[in-house]
Design a protein around this motif. Structure first.
Motif, PDB file in Angstrom:
ATOM      1  N   LEU A 290     -86.768 -48.941  31.173  1.00 20.78           N
ATOM      2  CA  LEU A 290     -85.339 -49.268  31.100  1.00 20.78           C
ATOM      3  C   LEU A 290     -84.659 -49.028  32.446  1.00 20.78           C
ATOM      4  N   GLU A 291     -85.027 -47.953  33.131  1.00 20.20           N
ATOM      5  CA  GLU A 291     -84.491 -47.714  34.471  1.00 20.20           C
ATOM      6  C   GLU A 291     -84.854 -48.854  35.417  1.00 20.20           C
ATOM      7  N   PHE A 292     -86.105 -49.281  35.357  1.00 17.25           N
ATOM      8  CA  PHE A 292     -86.582 -50.373  36.208  1.00 17.25           C
ATOM      9  C   PHE A 292     -85.809 -51.664  35.927  1.00 17.25           C
ATOM     10  N   SER A 293     -85.491 -51.916  34.658  1.00 20.86           N
ATOM     11  CA  SER A 293     -84.913 -53.191  34.225  1.00 20.86           C
ATOM     12  C   SER A 293     -83.389 -53.207  34.254  1.00 20.86           C
ATOM     13  N   PRO A 337     -94.311 -36.472  25.007  1.00 24.16           N
ATOM     14  CA  PRO A 337     -94.894 -36.052  26.283  1.00 24.16           C
ATOM     15  C   PRO A 337     -94.978 -37.223  27.256  1.00 24.16           C
ATOM     16  N   ASN A 338     -95.083 -36.899  28.539  1.00 23.25           N
ATOM     17  CA  ASN A 338     -95.441 -37.972  29.472  1.00 23.25           C
ATOM     18  C   ASN A 338     -96.959 -38.123  29.486  1.00 23.25           C
ATOM     19  N   LEU A 339     -97.462 -39.069  30.241  1.00 22.07           N
ATOM     20  CA  LEU A 339     -98.903 -39.349  30.232  1.00 22.07           C
ATOM     21  C   LEU A 339     -99.717 -38.166  30.748  1.00 22.07           C
ATOM     22  N   LYS A 340     -99.183 -37.469  31.733  1.00 21.00           N
ATOM     23  CA  LYS A 340     -99.882 -36.296  32.271  1.00 21.00           C
ATOM     24  C   LYS A 340     -99.975 -35.203  31.216  1.00 21.00           C
ATOM     25  N   SER A 374     -93.676 -57.774  39.798  1.00 16.03           N
ATOM     26  CA  SER A 374     -94.889 -58.228  40.465  1.00 16.03           C
ATOM     27  C   SER A 374     -96.022 -57.263  40.112  1.00 16.03           C
ATOM     28  N   LYS A 375     -97.237 -57.616  40.475  1.00 16.77           N
ATOM     29  CA  LYS A 375     -98.360 -56.712  40.221  1.00 16.77           C
ATOM     30  C   LYS A 375     -98.152 -55.396  40.973  1.00 16.77           C
ATOM     31  N   GLU A 376     -97.650 -55.462  42.186  1.00 19.33           N
ATOM     32  CA  GLU A 376     -97.431 -54.249  42.974  1.00 19.33           C
ATOM     33  C   GLU A 376     -96.358 -53.376  42.328  1.00 19.33           C
ATOM     34  N   GLU A 377     -95.313 -53.980  41.815  1.00 18.87           N
ATOM     35  CA  GLU A 377     -94.260 -53.211  41.140  1.00 18.87           C
ATOM     36  C   GLU A 377     -94.788 -52.566  39.860  1.00 18.87           C
ATOM     37  N   LEU A 378     -95.651 -53.290  39.157  1.00 21.22           N
ATOM     38  CA  LEU A 378     -96.257 -52.715  37.952  1.00 21.22           C
ATOM     39  C   LEU A 378     -97.116 -51.502  38.294  1.00 21.22           C
ATOM     40  N   GLU A 379     -97.887 -51.607  39.341  1.00 23.73           N
ATOM     41  CA  GLU A 379     -98.726 -50.482  39.741  1.00 23.73           C
ATOM     42  C   GLU A 379     -97.876 -49.267  40.085  1.00 23.73           C
ATOM     43  N   GLU A 380     -96.779 -49.484  40.789  1.00 27.17           N
ATOM     44  CA  GLU A 380     -95.881 -48.384  41.135  1.00 27.17           C
ATOM     45  C   GLU A 380     -95.230 -47.794  39.886  1.00 27.17           C
ATOM     46  N   LEU A 381     -94.877 -48.653  38.930  1.00 27.12           N
ATOM     47  CA  LEU A 381     -94.243 -48.188  37.700  1.00 27.12           C
ATOM     48  C   LEU A 381     -95.206 -47.352  36.865  1.00 27.12           C
ATOM     49  N   TYR A 382     -96.475 -47.729  36.846  1.00 33.66           N
ATOM     50  CA  TYR A 382     -97.470 -46.896  36.157  1.00 33.66           C
ATOM     51  C   TYR A 382     -97.517 -45.505  36.788  1.00 33.66           C
ATOM     52  N   LEU A 383     -97.455 -45.426  38.107  1.00 29.54           N
ATOM     53  CA  LEU A 383     -97.465 -44.129  38.785  1.00 29.54           C
ATOM     54  C   LEU A 383     -96.226 -43.315  38.413  1.00 29.54           C
ATOM     55  N   VAL A 384     -95.076 -43.971  38.368  1.00 26.81           N
ATOM     56  CA  VAL A 384     -93.838 -43.285  37.980  1.00 26.81           C
ATOM     57  C   VAL A 384     -93.961 -42.726  36.566  1.00 26.81           C
ATOM     58  N   TYR A 386     -96.558 -41.792  34.930  1.00 22.24           N
ATOM     59  CA  TYR A 386     -97.603 -40.786  34.705  1.00 22.24           C
ATOM     60  C   TYR A 386     -97.018 -39.394  34.511  1.00 22.24           C
ATOM     61  N   ASP A 387     -96.106 -38.982  35.387  1.00 16.70           N
ATOM     62  CA  ASP A 387     -95.519 -37.642  35.245  1.00 16.70           C
ATOM     63  C   ASP A 387     -93.995 -37.709  35.146  1.00 16.70           C
ATOM     64  N   TYR A 388     -93.508 -38.769  34.500  1.00 16.45           N
ATOM     65  CA  TYR A 388     -92.073 -39.007  34.329  1.00 16.45           C
ATOM     66  C   TYR A 388     -91.415 -37.846  33.583  1.00 16.45           C
ATOM     67  N   GLN A 389     -90.243 -37.449  34.056  1.00 20.22           N
ATOM     68  CA  GLN A 389     -89.528 -36.325  33.439  1.00 20.22           C
ATOM     69  C   GLN A 389     -88.349 -36.837  32.624  1.00 20.22           C
ATOM     70  N   PHE A 390     -88.335 -36.496  31.326  1.00 21.71           N
ATOM     71  CA  PHE A 390     -87.202 -36.828  30.477  1.00 21.71           C
ATOM     72  C   PHE A 390     -86.094 -35.796  30.698  1.00 21.71           C
ATOM     73  N   SER A 391     -84.863 -36.185  30.434  1.00 23.57           N
ATOM     74  CA  SER A 391     -83.750 -35.260  30.572  1.00 23.57           C
ATOM     75  C   SER A 391     -82.739 -35.488  29.469  1.00 23.57           C
ATOM     76  N   VAL A 392     -81.970 -34.466  29.149  1.00 24.82           N
ATOM     77  CA  VAL A 392     -80.949 -34.569  28.092  1.00 24.82           C
ATOM     78  C   VAL A 392     -79.595 -34.707  28.736  1.00 24.82           C
ATOM     79  N   PRO A 393     -78.899 -35.834  28.511  1.00 23.02           N
ATOM     80  CA  PRO A 393     -77.580 -35.998  29.117  1.00 23.02           C
ATOM     81  C   PRO A 393     -76.520 -35.247  28.335  1.00 23.02           C
ATOM     82  N   GLU A 394     -75.432 -34.987  29.009  1.00 17.50           N
ATOM     83  CA  GLU A 394     -74.270 -34.404  28.335  1.00 17.50           C
ATOM     84  C   GLU A 394     -73.411 -35.544  27.816  1.00 17.50           C
ATOM     85  N   VAL A 395     -73.364 -35.702  26.509  1.00 21.75           N
ATOM     86  CA  VAL A 395     -72.602 -36.804  25.915  1.00 21.75           C
ATOM     87  C   VAL A 395     -71.542 -36.226  25.012  1.00 21.75           C
TER      88      VAL A 395
END
Length: 397
Positions: A290-293, A337-340, A374-384, A386-395
């Protein structure tokens, strides 16, 4: 809207508490010998024996294939099809999660059309003969497979998840009884819930969306956002379970008539190569995708943001930002969990990224995304991811 669009559903949908009791009558109207495609958990919970009892009450004989105990593979399809043909079954019932339903879809088509299930990928082989009647009974609120004409089967020879979509794979009947979801443990409720939310979001963001799918997707997002944490924290809350079941059903109806997008395109290779369950892999990917898009779909994401914060006055950009942050926070509250953290080996994951990106693009789903990578963007997104950190917003509502 230029041109026209199609909207396909099962011939009949039975929804609500106690709808499971209709299975005998529905099966009896379609045949006399049923193969129930299920898993060992459904046997242990007594759902299979109850299904067989309801069938017997209508004079319908039943046999059981309970071997679907992971993501569906072509091996499961061959095993269950062999049993169906040996027993001369004329109706298929799937009882369980999306894996059971997808396996049953495959054998209902193969029983009358023949061949290997992979033959039907990409429309290379069309199901010209009417499939066996299929009654789909989901026991999780997640995949929405009971209302889609898609089956996803792993080819065990090359570790590719084959997404196969044709009208013939649509079940004849969907029986959606929220009482069957009460047994879902917390981690399954979380993963399948975010899976359903990803279906609704992607159906709404898809380049192939249209007014009918938008109606279902918006309703599904609202039901899922408002009830997911309650169902997770209080699994016996039948009102929340019922809302989740309805949301999952509507999300399935939405995405099968528009499409899924980048989340699903990236998710399938992870499942095929690393055997991460589909619901979890979708949940792990959704916030980062969603961030990417986001900048390519601000106005549509804003509608999701306003579901999370209905009483705030926000610009579309603010609401879109809030949508992404709220999905991240929801995943954290659901202990996704994230992928890691799931346990994927970093070296093996990085070595597989090029293949995963190619397989994702080959599936066609990323091309439906608001921002096409692109394929390169997909590869970078997979890396992102892998250890992506979720966060809780103040709403503040």
């Amino acid at each position: 809207m230029e041109g026209f669009s199609a909207f396909r559903t099962p011939q009949a949908i039975f929804y609500g508490r106690g709808s499971f009791e209709t299975v005998g009558k529905e099966a009896g109207q379609r045949g006399k010998r049923v193969l129930i495609v299920t898993d060992t958990i459904m046997e242990q919970l007594g759902n299979v024996s109850r299904c067989r009892e309801l069938l017997a009450n209508e004079g319908v004989e039943s046999m059981v294939y309970a071997g679907v105990n992971s993501e569906p593979t072509d091996d499961y399809v061959q095993e269950s099809l062999a049993l169906l043909l040996k027993e001369n079954c004329d109706v298929v019932i799937s009882l369980g999660g999306g894996s059971c339903i997808d396996t049953a879809k495959a054998i209902a088509v193969l029983a009358t059309n023949g061949g290997y299930i992979g033959d039907y990928r990409g429309g290379k082989k069309l199901a010209s003969q009417k499939p066996l009647p299929h009654i789909a009974i989901p026991t999780t609120a997640g995949t929405g497979s009971e209302a889609t004409d898609v089956t996803v089967i792993t080819n065990t020879m090359n570790d590719v998840k084959m997404m196969i979509k044709q009208p013939a794979f649509m079940p004849d009947v969907a029986i959606v009884d929220p009482l069957l979801t009460l047994s879902s443990p917390k981690h399954v409720t979380a993963a399948t819930g975010v899976d359903a939310l990803s279906h609704a979001i992607e159906a709404y963001l898809s380049r192939k969306s249209h007014p009918m799918t938008d109606t279902m997707a918006l309703s599904a997002m609202k039901l899922l956002v408002e009830n997911m944490l309650t169902a997770y924290n209080d699994g016996d809350n039948i009102d929340a379970r019922e809302a989740m079941s309805l949301g999952s059903l509507q999300a399935g109806m939405a995405f099968t008539n528009s499409s899924v997008c980048l989340v699903h395109g990236m998710s399938r290779p992870i499942g095929a190569l690393f055997h991460v369950p589909h619901g979890y892999s979708n949940a792990m990917l959704l916030p980062a995708v969603l961030e990417f898009s986001k900048e390519a779909c601000v106005d549509r994401l804003a509608d999701l943001g306003r579901i999370f914060a209905p009483h705030q006055v926000l610009t579309n950009q603010e609401a879109a930002d809030l949508a992404v942050e709220s999905v991240k926070g929801l995943c954290q509250k659901l202990t996704i969990p994230n992928l890691k953290d799931w346990g994927l080996d970093e070296k093996a994951f990085k070595q597989a990224i090029s293949k995963m990106a190619e397989d994702a693009l080959d599936s066609g789903s990323p091309a439906n995304n608001p921002r096409i990578p692109s394929k390169e963007e997909l590869e970078e997104l997979y890396l992102v991811c892998y250890d992506y950190q979720f966060s809780v917003p103040e709403v503040t509502n």
